[in-house]
Design a protein around this motif. Structure first.
Motif, PDB file in Angstrom:
ATOM      1  N   ASP A 150       0.671  -1.435  -0.575  1.00  0.00           N
ATOM      2  CA  ASP A 150       0.099   0.048  -0.149  1.00  0.00           C
ATOM      3  C   ASP A 150       1.346   1.027  -0.107  1.00  0.00           C
ATOM      4  N   GLY A 151       1.717   1.163  -0.624  1.00  0.00           N
ATOM      5  CA  GLY A 151       2.870   2.055  -0.672  1.00  0.00           C
ATOM      6  C   GLY A 151       3.826   2.761  -0.027  1.00  0.00           C
ATOM      7  N   ASN A 152       3.684   1.384   0.376  1.00  0.00           N
ATOM      8  CA  ASN A 152       4.740   1.535   2.482  1.00  0.00           C
ATOM      9  C   ASN A 152       5.928   0.745   1.885  1.00  0.00           C
ATOM     10  N   ILE A 153       7.196   1.772   1.095  1.00  0.00           N
ATOM     11  CA  ILE A 153       7.864   0.470   0.735  1.00  0.00           C
ATOM     12  C   ILE A 153       9.060   0.402   1.959  1.00  0.00           C
ATOM     13  N   PHE A 154       9.899  -0.863   1.629  1.00  0.00           N
ATOM     14  CA  PHE A 154      10.478  -1.692   2.706  1.00  0.00           C
ATOM     15  C   PHE A 154      11.887  -2.326   2.637  1.00  0.00           C
ATOM     16  N   GLY A 155      12.937  -2.184   3.181  1.00  0.00           N
ATOM     17  CA  GLY A 155      14.207  -3.146   2.776  1.00  0.00           C
ATOM     18  C   GLY A 155      14.657  -3.585   4.127  1.00  0.00           C
ATOM     19  N   GLU A 156      15.089  -3.978   4.421  1.00  0.00           N
ATOM     20  CA  GLU A 156      16.260  -5.225   5.073  1.00  0.00           C
ATOM     21  C   GLU A 156      16.613  -5.112   5.216  1.00  0.00           C
ATOM     22  N   PHE A 157      18.976  -4.938   5.790  1.00  0.00           N
ATOM     23  CA  PHE A 157      20.280  -5.539   5.122  1.00  0.00           C
ATOM     24  C   PHE A 157      20.490  -6.195   6.228  1.00  0.00           C
ATOM     25  N   GLY A 158      20.147  -6.628   7.161  1.00  0.00           N
ATOM     26  CA  GLY A 158      20.564  -7.177   8.276  1.00  0.00           C
ATOM     27  C   GLY A 158      21.841  -6.912   8.748  1.00  0.00           C
ATOM     28  N   ASP A 159      22.673  -7.009   9.190  1.00  0.00           N
ATOM     29  CA  ASP A 159      23.612  -6.756  10.382  1.00  0.00           C
ATOM     30  C   ASP A 159      24.294  -5.936   9.849  1.00  0.00           C
ATOM     31  N   VAL A 160      24.830  -5.524  10.018  1.00  0.00           N
ATOM     32  CA  VAL A 160      25.842  -3.946   9.353  1.00  0.00           C
ATOM     33  C   VAL A 160      27.156  -3.979  10.050  1.00  0.00           C
ATOM     34  N   THR A 161      28.552  -4.506   9.086  1.00  0.00           N
ATOM     35  CA  THR A 161      29.381  -4.015  10.092  1.00  0.00           C
ATOM     36  C   THR A 161      31.084  -3.473   9.309  1.00  0.00           C
ATOM     37  N   ASP A 162      30.037  -3.339   8.501  1.00  0.00           N
ATOM     38  CA  ASP A 162      30.860  -2.329   7.448  1.00  0.00           C
ATOM     39  C   ASP A 162      30.793  -0.785   6.986  1.00  0.00           C
ATOM     40  N   THR A 163      31.122   0.385   5.622  1.00  0.00           N
ATOM     41  CA  THR A 163      31.317   0.679   6.056  1.00  0.00           C
ATOM     42  C   THR A 163      30.606   1.386   4.840  1.00  0.00           C
ATOM     43  N   GLU A 164      30.273   0.486   3.821  1.00  0.00           N
ATOM     44  CA  GLU A 164      29.861   0.303   2.717  1.00  0.00           C
ATOM     45  C   GLU A 164      28.379   1.179   2.669  1.00  0.00           C
ATOM     46  N   TRP A 165      28.377   2.076   1.127  1.00  0.00           N
ATOM     47  CA  TRP A 165      26.869   2.317   0.957  1.00  0.00           C
ATOM     48  C   TRP A 165      25.984   0.937   0.868  1.00  0.00           C
ATOM     49  N   HIS A 166      24.986   0.881   1.203  1.00  0.00           N
ATOM     50  CA  HIS A 166      23.707   0.639   0.941  1.00  0.00           C
ATOM     51  C   HIS A 166      22.824   0.612   0.614  1.00  0.00           C
ATOM     52  N   THR A 167      21.803   0.521  -0.054  1.00  0.00           N
ATOM     53  CA  THR A 167      20.773   1.096  -1.451  1.00  0.00           C
ATOM     54  C   THR A 167      19.871   0.496  -1.524  1.00  0.00           C
ATOM     55  N   LEU A 168      18.730   1.398  -1.818  1.00  0.00           N
ATOM     56  CA  LEU A 168      17.141   1.103  -2.179  1.00  0.00           C
ATOM     57  C   LEU A 168      17.032   1.444  -2.725  1.00  0.00           C
ATOM     58  N   THR A 169      16.114   1.216  -4.198  1.00  0.00           N
ATOM     59  CA  THR A 169      15.924   1.813  -5.144  1.00  0.00           C
ATOM     60  C   THR A 169      14.636   1.490  -5.916  1.00  0.00           C
ATOM     61  N   PHE A 170      13.590   2.025  -5.817  1.00  0.00           N
ATOM     62  CA  PHE A 170      12.007   1.826  -6.757  1.00  0.00           C
ATOM     63  C   PHE A 170      12.065   2.571  -7.748  1.00  0.00           C
ATOM     64  N   GLN A 171      10.927   2.524  -8.670  1.00  0.00           N
ATOM     65  CA  GLN A 171      10.068   3.748  -9.426  1.00  0.00           C
ATOM     66  C   GLN A 171       9.032   4.079  -9.612  1.00  0.00           C
ATOM     67  N   VAL A 172       8.910   5.419  -9.487  1.00  0.00           N
ATOM     68  CA  VAL A 172       7.406   5.935  -9.207  1.00  0.00           C
ATOM     69  C   VAL A 172       7.328   6.120 -11.151  1.00  0.00           C
ATOM     70  N   VAL A 173       5.643   6.712 -10.711  1.00  0.00           N
ATOM     71  CA  VAL A 173       5.322   7.691 -12.015  1.00  0.00           C
ATOM     72  C   VAL A 173       4.149   8.492 -11.534  1.00  0.00           C
ATOM     73  N   VAL A 174       4.689   9.933 -12.127  1.00  0.00           N
ATOM     74  CA  VAL A 174       3.992  11.227 -12.020  1.00  0.00           C
ATOM     75  C   VAL A 174       2.359  11.408 -12.368  1.00  0.00           C
ATOM     76  N   GLY A 175       2.179  11.363 -11.110  1.00  0.00           N
ATOM     77  CA  GLY A 175       0.543  11.449 -11.272  1.00  0.00           C
ATOM     78  C   GLY A 175      -0.381  11.792 -11.936  1.00  0.00           C
ATOM     79  N   GLU A 176      -2.092  12.258 -12.436  1.00  0.00           N
ATOM     80  CA  GLU A 176      -2.136  13.369 -12.770  1.00  0.00           C
ATOM     81  C   GLU A 176      -2.513  14.370 -11.750  1.00  0.00           C
ATOM     82  N   GLY A 177      -2.732  15.927 -12.234  1.00  0.00           N
ATOM     83  CA  GLY A 177      -2.707  16.881 -11.306  1.00  0.00           C
ATOM     84  C   GLY A 177      -1.433  17.370 -11.011  1.00  0.00           C
ATOM     85  N   GLN A 178      -0.688  17.222 -11.288  1.00  0.00           N
ATOM     86  CA  GLN A 178       0.470  17.018  -9.960  1.00  0.00           C
ATOM     87  C   GLN A 178       1.846  18.285 -10.895  1.00  0.00           C
TER      88      GLN A 178
END
Length: 690
Positions: A150-178
């Protein structure tokens, strides 16, 4: 770790050493790690497998709190059909959101790192586009490292011990009237041991950017601290407006205001912000700002005065904010209510003779039985003010009787009955008239008639009315005094005494004593105005026990005085027509022989036309002086004892006579309860009389 056969100590006296490195993964609950090695070997003598333990080594650990750094961005993934602006999002375009985070503290742990995002209004999620750390995941919850529900985006990465970038991506469409909208998207980066989650946000400006105006208008009194507005006050109008759409332009931005009726513009009072230009012409205020590309407030302010005649009215003022490319101008509006000024009442009360009673001939003055007309009038002296529910009331004083049916309110006759449908009534000597809300400055009048009652000849009848209103703090109290004729004089007199000099040896200043000089004051006046005391005279017969002090007589009002045969007389030049006090003073000395007595002194105040002269009186009590005793004691030979021959000197057995005598040396004094006592000394025997 397999080491093979170990040589004996002859060949390998120091044995063998094994070294290795580890990285401790810790959290705030672990502050120490213990390590103990197990050594296994084959016993060649017994042909058995043996195992032994090394010593245990404990290493303290310092917990490193993780610190997140997060970013959120968007980019155009695909332009919708017909959209040509390659640099800016438009309705229908597909955008890719990228949320990335990293722990900036080495050798620390983020427990159960998660990234979540709620897709804002105006955007639609593209199914199946969710990626967590570069891996595609399903939109379903529970089967992998991410989901969209229902429009709630969620990503989990477990226990992180490094200092690297961790990324979540998704796509959307710009709606009418915007189009022209600014879509803000805020993600949440969190972990079980993160006290303050990161909130990376990103704003997407949707094109094309059409301006949208936001405007306000207000009015305040120029006088600081004065909240209400009245006629004559100066009003500060402020109009402000801005374009709320960033990266858009209002072409030829203009604020204008047509001044409504009831207000007068104050020349030279206009102020325009942002280097704009202002004009006032034909009742219209105009401020121009050219093309406006920012979202700052543009302001125009000016002063007006409230015209007379606006009291109690509401003045609506609507401005117009416009631009050449604005389809629907803004019209900020404000209303001001003009309160009435504070009223100030001016009131008068008069009485006139309406009809003389049968047999009364004094046309100029009221007499018993005459009919009088009372007129009470009031007005508000302040223009553009309001007297709320104006009323006039009057309580008839004793000596007057109301004439039924004579009550008139503002020229209209009203009934005497209370609770009727008219504007007045008379109940138990209470006269009342009501005038409603009064906004003018005209006189408003209440009249009624009374008859002067029996026994009022010579009386001064004062009548006080009350003029009031719901918003009058201090009601008016107009009064009128009617002097009823004929005016027979009536005297009021007083007589007092005081000590002006103490006699010789007298010290008590609060007591009258023989020898004291006292001053008598006799004063009298006529209490009836517009009457005459013919041949006004004050006389006083000096009582016995007092001696007049020559040249001590003083007479007020240029009167004359004399004393003859103990009679003090003061005359005041004949007839007295005012009500002032006439006074005589004189002094007298208290004579010897008056100690313990009361001296009463009664004066006489008279006039040829006074039926009952006044007799003011005063009495003084003469206290005794302080006594001073003189005393003596003596003895003499009354009888010689048998055989005693010394006639000049007392001998044993002689009879002696003691004599004790005393006297008061102060005349006009008193020794209260005089006594003489004596205690016989040793060697003497009292002779009893047989």
């Amino acid at each position: 770790m397999e080491l093979g056969d170990l040589l004996n100590i002859t060949e390998l006296p120091d044995g063998i050493t094994v070294q290795f490195k580890v990285k401790a993964l810790v959290n705030e609950e672990i502050n120490e790690i213990g390590n103990q090695a197990q050594v296994g070997y084959d016993n060649l003598l017994t042909n058995e497998r043996k195992e032994t333990e090394s010593n245990e080594v404990n290493n303290p650990l310092t917990y490193q709190q993780p610190d997140l750094e997060s970013e959120k961005t968007s980019e155009i993934h695909e332009k919708a059909e017909g959209n040509t602006d390659a640099d800016h999002p438009e309705v229908g375009d597909i955008l890719t959101y990228t949320i990335q985070t990293r722990n900036t503290v080495e050798n620390s742990l983020v427990t159960n790192l998660t990234i979540s995002d709620i897709i804002p209004e105006g955007l639609e999620y593209v199914a199946g586009t969710l990626n967590v750390d570069g891996e595609g995941v399903t939109d379903e919850a529970g089967d992998d490292a991410g989901h969209n529900v229902d429009g709630n985006i969620f990503g989990e990465f477990g226990d992180v011990t490094d200092t690297e970038w961790h990324t979540l991506t998704f796509q959307v469409v710009v709606g009418e009237g915007q189009a022209s909208q600014d879509i803000i998207n805020i993600a949440t980066v969190d972990g079980d041991n993160i006290d303050d989650p990161d909130k990376p946000e990103h704003e997407v400006n949707i094109y094309p950017r059409e301006p949208n105006l936001e405007s306000e208008k207000n009015a305040v009194n120029l006088e600081i601290g004065k909240e209400k507005l009245e006629v004559g006050d100066t009003v500060v109008y402020t109009i402000q407006s801005r374009n709320t759409v960033t990266e858009s332009v209002v072409e030829n931005f203009v604020i204008s205001d047509v001044l409504p009726e009831g207000l007068t513009y104050v020349e030279g009072s206009m102020k325009v912000s942002n280097d704009g230009e202002g004009t006032f012409e034909n009742g219209t205020i105009t401020a121009t700002f050219g093309d406006v590309a920012d979202t700052e407030w543009r302001t125009v302010s000016f002063l007006v005065t409230v015209d007379s005649g606006q009291s109690g009215k509401t003045i609506e003022n609507t401005a117009t904010v416009n631009g050449d490319n604005v389809e629907e101008p803004d019209e900020p509006s404000t209303d001001i209510t003009i309160d009435p000024k504070t009223p100030i009442l001016e009131s008068e009360k008069t009485a006139s003779i309406a009809e003389k009673a049968d047999g009364n001939t004094d046309a100029e003055h009221p007499e018993v039985g005459d009919t009088l007309t009372y007129t009470i009038q009031t007005r508000n002296t302040v223009e553009d003010s309001l007297v709320s529910n104006l009323t006039i009331s009057d309580v008839l004083p004793e000596g007057l009787e109301y004439v039924e049916g004579t009550l008139i309110v503002d020229g209209q006759a009203v009934t005497d009955t209370e609770g009727g449908d008219d504007a007045g009534h008379v109940v138990d000597r209470d006269i009342f008239g009501q005038f409603g809300n009064v906004t003018d400055t005209e006189w408003h009048t209440l009249t009624f008639q009374v008859v002067v009652g029996a026994g009022q000849a010579g009386q001064d009848i004062e009548n006080i009315a009350t003029v009031d209103g719901d918003n009058i703090d201090d009601p008016d109290k107009p009064r009128e005094e009617v002097l009823v004729y004929p005016r027979e004089p009536r005297l009021e007199s007083e007589k007092t005494s005081s000590i002006v000099e103490k006699g010789e040896g007298n010290t008590d200043t609060d007591k009258y004593q023989v020898g004291d000089t006292i001053e008598y004051t006799i004063q009298s006046r006529n209490t009836v105005r517009e009457s005459v005391v013919e041949n006004f005279v004050i006389s006083d017969q000096l009582p016995e026990g007092l001696t007049f002090v020559e040249e001590s007589l003083e007479v007020s009002h240029e009167g004359t005085g004399n004393i003859e045969n103990g009679m003090i007389t003061a005359s005041f030049g004949g007839d007295v027509t005012d009500t002032e006090w006439r006074t005589i003073t004189f002094q007298a000395v208290i004579e010897s022989g008056q100690s313990g007595k009361t001296i009463e002194n009664t004066a006489t105040v008279d006039g040829d036309n006074v039926d009952d002269p006044d007799t003011p009186e005063n009495e003084i009590i003469v206290d005794p002086k302080e006594p001073v005793l003189e005393s003596e004691k003596a003895s003499s030979i009354a009888e010689k004892a048998e055989g005693n021959t010394d006639a000049e000197h007392p001998e044993v057995g002689d009879t002696l006579t003691y004599t004790i005598q005393t006297r008061n040396t102060i005349e006009d004094s008193l020794v209260s309860n005089l006594t003489i006592s004596d205690v016989l000394p040793e060697g003497l025997e009292y002779v009893q009389v047989r």
